[in-house]
Design a protein around this motif. Structure first.
Motif, PDB file in Angstrom:
ATOM      1  N   LEU A 226     -33.049  24.622 -40.642  1.00 36.50           N
ATOM      2  CA  LEU A 226     -32.922  25.796 -41.514  1.00 36.50           C
ATOM      3  C   LEU A 226     -34.294  26.365 -41.846  1.00 36.50           C
ATOM      4  CD1 LEU A 226     -30.075  24.717 -43.968  1.00 36.50           C
ATOM      5  CD2 LEU A 226     -29.944  26.444 -42.170  1.00 36.50           C
ATOM      6  N   VAL A 227     -35.267  25.460 -42.082  1.00 42.10           N
ATOM      7  CA  VAL A 227     -36.636  25.914 -42.327  1.00 42.10           C
ATOM      8  C   VAL A 227     -37.141  26.702 -41.127  1.00 42.10           C
ATOM      9  CG1 VAL A 227     -39.016  25.135 -42.645  1.00 42.10           C
ATOM     10  CG2 VAL A 227     -37.179  24.059 -43.928  1.00 42.10           C
ATOM     11  N   ARG A 228     -36.831  26.199 -39.949  1.00 46.10           N
ATOM     12  CA  ARG A 228     -37.276  26.859 -38.719  1.00 46.10           C
ATOM     13  C   ARG A 228     -36.538  28.182 -38.496  1.00 46.10           C
ATOM     14  NH1 ARG A 228     -38.167  23.483 -33.166  1.00 46.10           N
ATOM     15  NH2 ARG A 228     -39.283  25.094 -32.002  1.00 46.10           N
ATOM     16  N   ALA A 229     -35.287  28.271 -38.999  1.00 43.85           N
ATOM     17  CA  ALA A 229     -34.452  29.451 -38.744  1.00 43.85           C
ATOM     18  C   ALA A 229     -34.784  30.623 -39.648  1.00 43.85           C
ATOM     19  CB  ALA A 229     -32.977  29.082 -38.915  1.00 43.85           C
ATOM     20  N   ILE A 230     -35.518  30.363 -40.740  1.00 44.61           N
ATOM     21  CA  ILE A 230     -35.785  31.430 -41.706  1.00 44.61           C
ATOM     22  C   ILE A 230     -36.448  32.635 -41.039  1.00 44.61           C
ATOM     23  CG2 ILE A 230     -37.182  32.049 -43.722  1.00 44.61           C
ATOM     24  CD1 ILE A 230     -36.639  29.234 -44.787  1.00 44.61           C
ATOM     25  N   GLY A 231     -37.457  32.359 -40.216  1.00 47.45           N
ATOM     26  CA  GLY A 231     -38.145  33.448 -39.527  1.00 47.45           C
ATOM     27  C   GLY A 231     -37.216  34.219 -38.612  1.00 47.45           C
ATOM     28  N   GLY A 232     -36.335  33.481 -37.916  1.00 46.21           N
ATOM     29  CA  GLY A 232     -35.391  34.136 -37.015  1.00 46.21           C
ATOM     30  C   GLY A 232     -34.392  35.013 -37.765  1.00 46.21           C
ATOM     31  N   LEU A 233     -33.932  34.539 -38.916  1.00 45.40           N
ATOM     32  CA  LEU A 233     -32.981  35.316 -39.708  1.00 45.40           C
ATOM     33  C   LEU A 233     -33.619  36.602 -40.226  1.00 45.40           C
ATOM     34  CD1 LEU A 233     -31.253  32.451 -41.733  1.00 45.40           C
ATOM     35  CD2 LEU A 233     -30.284  33.783 -39.845  1.00 45.40           C
ATOM     36  N   LYS A 234     -34.887  36.502 -40.618  1.00 50.45           N
ATOM     37  CA  LYS A 234     -35.588  37.701 -41.075  1.00 50.45           C
ATOM     38  C   LYS A 234     -35.718  38.712 -39.938  1.00 50.45           C
ATOM     39  CE  LYS A 234     -39.811  39.342 -43.322  1.00 50.45           C
ATOM     40  NZ  LYS A 234     -39.944  40.493 -42.402  1.00 50.45           N
TER      41      LYS A 234
END
Length: 222
Positions: free
Chosen positions: A25-33
Motif C-alpha cells: 500500500l505504501v508503494r501504491a500511493i504514488g500509483g494511485l495519485k
C-alpha cells in the motif's frame, strides 16, 4: 516465539500478511495519485480510471511476501524491528519472493554441493567468487550500483551518494535493498535492520555507507 496452537499460527500469519499488504500500500500511493491525475486530465471519474485487478495483484503479492518473510525470520518475539522487516519485504513484493525462492529452493545438485562445501548461496553477483566475509565493501557497492542501475566501476569509496544521483527517497530504498540483499541473497543477518533508521543520507560517501553496514556486524544467519 513459540507457536503451538492453530490460533497462534493464525495470529502470527495474519500479522505478517497485513504488514506485507501495508508495504505494498505504501508503494501504491504514488500509483494511485498518478491514476487520479490522469483521470482529472481525461475529465473522467477516478473510479472509471481505476482498475481493481491491477490494484489487487500487488496487494496479494505483498500478503504472500509478508507471510514468507515472517516464516523465514520467525522471531523470538514480535518487535517493531521485525514488523518493519516484514513491511520492507511486502514493499519489495515479487522481488523479495524471487530472491527468497532462489535462496531457499536451489536445485538438488547445487544444494548438495553447497552442503558439502558448507558454502553460502549467492546470486549472480556471488558468481564472481566474492568472499563476502572479507568483502562486505564489495557487496555494499554492488547494492548501491544496482539500486541506481549504474556500472559498478562508478561506485568508488570517496564518492558521495549525492554524486551518484541519490535523493532522500533513494537513500531509504537503499537501506531496504541492503537489508534484503544481505538477508535473502547472501544469507547474512545484522544486529538490527538498517531500513527505517535513516542512517544513510545522500551526503555520505560510499566508504561511510560501508562503515555503517560493518557497524551492524553482518554474520551468517545459520
Amino acid at each position: 516465539m513459540t507457536l503451538t496452537t492453530s490460533a497462534d499460527w493464525a495470529y502470527f500469519l495474519a500479522i505478517c500478511g497485513v504488514m506485507g499488504i501495508t508495504g505494498q500500500l505504501v508503494r501504491a500511493i504514488g500509483g494511485l495519485k498518478k491514476v487520479n491525475d490522469e483521470a482529472a486530465t481525461m475529465e473522467v471519474k477516478f473510479a472509471d480510471a481505476f482498475e481493481w485487478p491491477v490494484f489487487l495483484t500487488p496487494i496479494a503479492t505483498g500478503f504472500a511476501a509478508g507471510i514468507i518473510a515472517g516464516l523465514s525470520i520467525k522471531p523470538d518475539e514480535i518487535t517493531t524491528q521485525f514488523l518493519l522487516g516484514v513491511l520492507a519485504a511486502g514493499y519489495s513484493g515479487a522481488d523479495f519472493i524471487a530472491a527468497f525462492m532462489k535462496k531457499s529452493l536451489p536445485d538438488v545438485q547445487k544444494a548438495a554441493s553447497a552442503s558439502a562445501a558448507k558454502a553460502l548461496s549467492f546470486d549472480a553477483f556471488a558468481s564472481k567468487t566474492l568472499s563476502l566475509r572479507t568483502s562486505i565493501s564489495d557487496a555494499v557497492k554492488y547494492v548501491i550500483a544496482d539500486s541506481k542501475k549504474i556500472d559498478l566501476s562508478e561506485v568508488s569509496d570517496e564518492k558521495k551518494l549525492s554524486s551518484l544521483s541519490f535523493d532522500e527517497t533513494d537513500c531509504i530504498a537503499l537501506e531496504r535493498n541492503i537489508d534484503l540483499y544481505f538477508f535473502n541473497v547472501l544469507g547474512l543477518q545484522f544486529d538490527k535492520l538498517l531500513f527505517g533508521t535513516k542512517a544513510i543520507t545522500r551526503e555520505l560517501t560510499v566508504e561511510q555507507v560501508i562503515d555503517k553496514v560493518n557497524s551492524l556486524h553482518p554474520r551468517p544467519r545459520f
